[in-house]
Write a protein that holds these residues in place. Structure first.
Motif, PDB file in Angstrom:
ATOM      1  N   ARG A 104      -3.149  -4.277  -3.714  1.00 45.55           N
ATOM      2  CA  ARG A 104      -2.478  -3.480  -4.739  1.00 45.55           C
ATOM      3  C   ARG A 104      -2.218  -2.075  -4.186  1.00 45.55           C
ATOM      4  O   ARG A 104      -2.887  -1.643  -3.251  1.00 45.55           O
ATOM      5  N   ASP A 126      -3.124   0.706  -5.338  1.00 40.17           N
ATOM      6  CA  ASP A 126      -4.281   1.585  -5.495  1.00 40.17           C
ATOM      7  C   ASP A 126      -5.526   1.056  -4.786  1.00 40.17           C
ATOM      8  O   ASP A 126      -6.603   1.655  -4.890  1.00 40.17           O
ATOM      9  N   THR A 127      -5.407  -0.059  -4.052  1.00 39.23           N
ATOM     10  CA  THR A 127      -6.531  -0.544  -3.249  1.00 39.23           C
ATOM     11  C   THR A 127      -6.791   0.478  -2.136  1.00 39.23           C
ATOM     12  O   THR A 127      -5.846   0.968  -1.519  1.00 39.23           O
ATOM     13  N   ARG A 169       0.819  -1.211   0.000  1.00 40.07           N
ATOM     14  CA  ARG A 169       0.000   0.000   0.000  1.00 40.07           C
ATOM     15  C   ARG A 169       0.855   1.264   0.000  1.00 40.07           C
ATOM     16  O   ARG A 169       0.548   2.241  -0.674  1.00 40.07           O
ATOM     17  N   GLU A 218       4.724   3.813  -2.852  1.00 39.44           N
ATOM     18  CA  GLU A 218       5.137   5.103  -3.411  1.00 39.44           C
ATOM     19  C   GLU A 218       5.661   6.037  -2.334  1.00 39.44           C
ATOM     20  O   GLU A 218       6.665   6.727  -2.525  1.00 39.44           O
TER      21      GLU A 218
END
Length: 277
Positions: free
Chosen positions: A248, A250-251, A180, A183
């Protein structure tokens, strides 16, 4: 509030004390449950306070929660609770708890490091690939040793498979959160497993950990060594497989808090159901 304060994840980790007590045949004692809960609460709030200044989060509400002082209030309250519980505990518990200094320093810049001919201060979590292993290792250590210390019981053969199961169980949990935060960690220079080998590689590594946990516990069953029972291990395998397939970057962040940290309660829940049935 329950999630931002880390009370949800701290309660999930503390509930694993019940699994240890059940596996090792110890009487239920709420003291180690409370100590693990408040220690985890202090650890997570200290880490997230540091992150709010050193590693900006994409969750602006979480950032504001810690920068506006709520995290400090919870940290102080949790620290006081830990101190009170330690004063009421025996000498063995107190000595074992001294190791807790390591995770408390985990998110703070305490390691001197030379970079470009100048001295900078680094965090334990800045050591490449160390983040998840430090957290899961220290949590598993506390979960196994503290219930035994409170009960005055020796560390027997059952402690090994129980520790390894919890270590892998928690390592998968932390690595999922690193997916998560990939980034954010990459921008902050925190080299987690997803940063090193990518999301797909991390999911495969977590799946390998799940099967390794199954192999270790299964071997203990065959050798008639006390280990986490099938009614705990099998549901965890299924739940973890489902979570791994959905994790993911973007989850939604709330999904991780509810599903991934929620899985920490699964062992205690399954033990409770098995005892009722």
């Amino acid at each position: 509030m329950l999630v931002y304060s880390s009370a949800w994840v701290a309660a999930g980790i503390a509930s694993l004390v019940i699994l240890v007590q059940h596996t090792m045949g110890l009487d239920y004692d709420r003291q180690p449950v409370l100590l693990v809960f408040f220690f985890a609460l202090a650890f997570y709030n200290l880490d997230r306070i540091a992150d709010s200044y050193l590693q900006p989060s994409p969750d602006s509400q979480a950032q504001a929660f810690f920068r506006h002082g709520w995290g400090w209030l919870i940290l102080v309250a949790a620290t006081v609770a830990v101190a009170v519980l330690l004063m009421q505990s025996n000498r063995t518990v107190l000595l074992l708890s001294l190791v807790g200094i390591v995770p408390l320093a985990y998110g703070l810049p305490v390691i001197p490091w030379r970079r470009s001919k100048r001295l900078v201060w680094r965090r334990l979590k800045d050591i490449p690939g160390s983040k998840a292993w430090v957290v899961s290792g220290m949590a598993a250590y506390a979960l196994v040793t503290l219930p035994l210390a409170y009960a005055g019981a020796p560390i027997g053969p059952s402690a090994i498979p129980t520790f390894l199961f919890l270590f892998l169980f928690l390592a998968v949990n932390v690595h999922l959160f690193d997916i998560r935060d990939i980034e954010s960690d990459r921008r902050a220079g925190v080299v987690t497993l997803p940063v090193l080998i990518g999301v797909r590689g991390t999911r495969r590594a977590c799946l390998a950990m799940v099967w390794l946990a199954w192999l270790l516990v299964g071997s203990a069953w065959i050798a008639t060594i006390a280990a986490p029972p099938p009614e705990v291990v099998l549901p965890w395998l299924i739940a973890t497989g489902l979570v791994l397939s959905l994790a993911r970057p973007d989850t939604p962040r709330g999904w991780y808090d509810l599903r991934v940290d929620g899985s920490l309660f699964l062992p205690a829940l399954m033990i409770g159901i098995a005892q009722v049935v």
